[in-house]
Scaffold this active site. Structure first.
Site, PDB file in Angstrom:
ATOM      1  N   SER A 193      33.529  35.331  37.168  1.00 14.89           N
ATOM      2  CA  SER A 193      32.903  35.479  38.364  1.00 14.89           C
ATOM      3  C   SER A 193      31.786  36.308  38.479  1.00 14.89           C
ATOM      4  O   SER A 193      32.169  37.628  37.647  1.00 14.89           O
ATOM      5  CB  SER A 193      33.879  35.439  39.536  1.00 14.89           C
ATOM      6  N   LYS A 194      30.891  36.346  39.437  1.00 20.50           N
ATOM      7  CA  LYS A 194      29.819  37.220  39.312  1.00 20.50           C
ATOM      8  C   LYS A 194      30.366  38.822  39.642  1.00 20.50           C
ATOM      9  O   LYS A 194      29.697  39.685  39.590  1.00 20.50           O
ATOM     10  CB  LYS A 194      28.738  37.017  40.321  1.00 20.50           C
ATOM     11  N   ARG A 195      31.554  38.549  40.275  1.00 20.28           N
ATOM     12  CA  ARG A 195      32.094  40.113  40.725  1.00 20.28           C
ATOM     13  C   ARG A 195      33.008  40.707  39.714  1.00 20.28           C
ATOM     14  O   ARG A 195      33.469  41.523  39.834  1.00 20.28           O
ATOM     15  CB  ARG A 195      32.833  39.779  41.910  1.00 20.28           C
ATOM     16  N   ASP A 196      33.214  39.914  38.648  1.00 12.51           N
ATOM     17  CA  ASP A 196      34.012  40.281  37.450  1.00 12.51           C
ATOM     18  C   ASP A 196      33.515  41.842  37.003  1.00 12.51           C
ATOM     19  O   ASP A 196      32.342  41.548  36.395  1.00 12.51           O
ATOM     20  CB  ASP A 196      34.229  39.422  36.464  1.00 12.51           C
ATOM     21  N   GLN A 241      26.918  41.998  33.457  1.00 15.25           N
ATOM     22  CA  GLN A 241      26.639  40.129  33.565  1.00 15.25           C
ATOM     23  C   GLN A 241      25.077  40.120  33.596  1.00 15.25           C
ATOM     24  O   GLN A 241      24.655  39.123  33.724  1.00 15.25           O
ATOM     25  CB  GLN A 241      27.315  39.923  34.579  1.00 15.25           C
TER      26      GLN A 241
END
Ligand code: GLU
Length: 482
Positions: free
Chosen positions: A252-255, A260
């Site tokens: 997920s982009k929040r990982d 990223q």
């Protein structure tokens, strides 16, 4: 027929590693086949467009070395290469579908659509548009217009049809048209949706292979229906699997366990060729033991049928290793250039500095660095006045040889006519002869006393770079404390 592929990012922020990988696979196929790689900006989602994001995207691609043959700034026969500049083009095709009854105006409000959705969900059915505006009479349309309702244009999905295609990665795919529902092709603001614009653009730009992320798989049957409505040839498709985090979960982009965005890697001092090499192996395998590939070698080795169907785990340690490898191979001057801003930001060097000294420092750590932003921390011993002896280092200084070895080397250090790695090496040899201590007892003692660290780069060179004054003062301190 010559291969034409495209990467079509929406400029909604920074370039994600997943997007960069999709771009890379497109690029590799194009170059391998002697084809054309096109960059096209999909900016139809106006609310999500971010100011200047497009320029940043382009800059990131240039940095990675994925230069496009057609697209923004380069031009080409099939432009313009951003959707918002192609609105007139789309309009013609919308008009055609409307005239042929293959599309229709829809006046449903958000609330009505939401109610329909909920009702279907309650019945355990897949939410989709059930076609309320499919058969409106001219009078009904006029009445809605008079009410001031906003309208969209929907594609009339043929009933009872099976949509089939062969995906280069996933094999035979099939979808039922009845599960799709008439979908919007022009939004109420008059701008076409992604599915419509992408189909028109891919056709007009003569795209032969559509390579994109797995998340677009469910869009493909919609796009195929549009190709069929126009009687156009359908391109080949390859849907590349998701990138997974170290736990094997969808990234997920929040990982936060994974960096990223390409820009972040750039800022951290990763090298573009390392990222390219790493991203290529993320979901594609050359089928041998070789892991290090230049872009040219990747082009040579690439084929779509070796793109994996299963998700690709993003192994951050492997990336660090690979980047370290490329740093070791890189020209020293290049790494020095990258290192300077990091050292400056850390306050370790100022606006003006001794370039020769910095070059020696970088060369000392070039073997050890995974990425350039690590340097200030790795090399902090060179910038601290006082060293603090902690943990393992403190334990070493308690060993019996310390006062003897340090005192002996201190005497030499003060008197050496020249302070350089060679003379230091010779002095250490003399200390060995005089004190009888050698190996670890000698070198570890001096390393810890002079640097406060038990590990580090070449000792002689480190001492040279630290400078005689600093080494002498640190050794004196150790003697006082011993
Ligand atoms: N704009 C889409 C994206 O950024 C492109 C999808 C496609 O390649 O068709 O994911």
């Amino acid at each position: 027929m010559s291969v034409r592929v495209r990467y079509a990012p929406s400029p909604t922020g920074h370039l994600h590693i997943g997007g960069a990988r999709t771009a890379l696979f497109n690029y590799l196929l194009a170059k391998k086949m002697g084809g054309t790689y096109i960059l096209r900006i999909e900016d139809t989602d106006q609310a999500r467009n971010v100011e200047q994001a497009e320029e940043k995207f382009l800059e990131n691609f240039r940095w990675l070395g994925l230069l496009w043959d057609e697209g923004p700034g380069v031009g080409g026969e099939y432009g313009p290469y951003s959707c918002m500049e192609r609105l007139d083009i789309y309009q013609n095709y919308v008009d055609q579908l409307l005239a042929e009854g293959k599309a229709y105006s829809c006046y449903c409000t958000e609330e009505e659509l939401e109610k329909e959705r909920e009702a279907l969900l309650t019945k355990g059915q897949m939410p989709r548009y059930m076609g309320r505006c499919r058969h409106l009479t001219e009078e009904q349309k006029a009445a809605f217009e008079a009410e001031g309702r906003k309208k969209t244009v929907r594609f009339r999905v043929p009933e009872g049809k099976i949509i089939r295609f062969t995906d280069h990665v996933r094999g035979e795919m099939q979808f039922e048209s009845d599960g799709i529902g008439d979908f919007v092709i022009v939004k109420s603001d008059g701008i076409p949706t992604y599915n419509f614009a992408v189909t028109i653009d891919d056709h007009l730009m003569k795209i032969t292979h559509v390579i994109r992320g797995e998340e677009h798989l469910s869009n493909t049957p919609r796009q195929i229906l549009i190709y069929q409505a126009f009687g156009w040839e359908i391109p080949e498709f390859a849907h590349v699997s998701l990138i997974l985090n170290q736990d094997g979960k969808k990234l997920s982009k929040r990982d936060e366990s994974i960096v990223q965005f390409i820009e972040q890697y750039r800022q951290l001092g990763y090298l573009p060729e390392a990222l390219i090499n790493f991203l290529a192996l993320l979901g594609w395998s050359p089928g041998g033991e070789q892991e290090i590939f230049s872009l040219e070698e990747l082009v040579e080795a690439f084929s779509l049928d070796r793109v994996s169907k299963s998700g690709a785990i993003f192994d951050t340690e492997k990336l660090a290793w690979m980047n370290g490898y490329y740093i070791k191979q890189a020209d020293l001057e290049r790494i020095v250039e990258l290192a300077i801003p990091h050292l400056q930001r850390a306050g370790q060097i100022g606006e003006s500095f001794d370039r020769e000294w910095v070059t020696k420092l970088v060369s000392l750590y070039k073997e050890q660095m995974s990425y350039v932003a690590e340097l200030p921390e790795l090399a902090k011993q060179f910038f601290e006045e006082q060293v603090v002896y902690e943990g393992e280092a403190a334990a070493v200084l308690k060993e019996e040889q310390v006062p003897v070895v340090v005192a002996a080397f201190l005497e030499k250090a003060k008197q050496l006519p020249d302070w350089n790695a060679d003379s230091i090496k010779a002095a250490l040899k003399e200390v060995q002869t005089e004190t009888g201590y050698k190996g670890r007892a000698l070198f570890m003692t001096i390393r810890v006393a002079a640097t406060g660290q038990t590990h580090g780069p070449d000792l002689n060179q480190s001492l040279e770079l630290l400078g005689r004054e600093r080494v002498v003062s640190r050794l004196q301190n150790v003697l006082v404390q011993a």
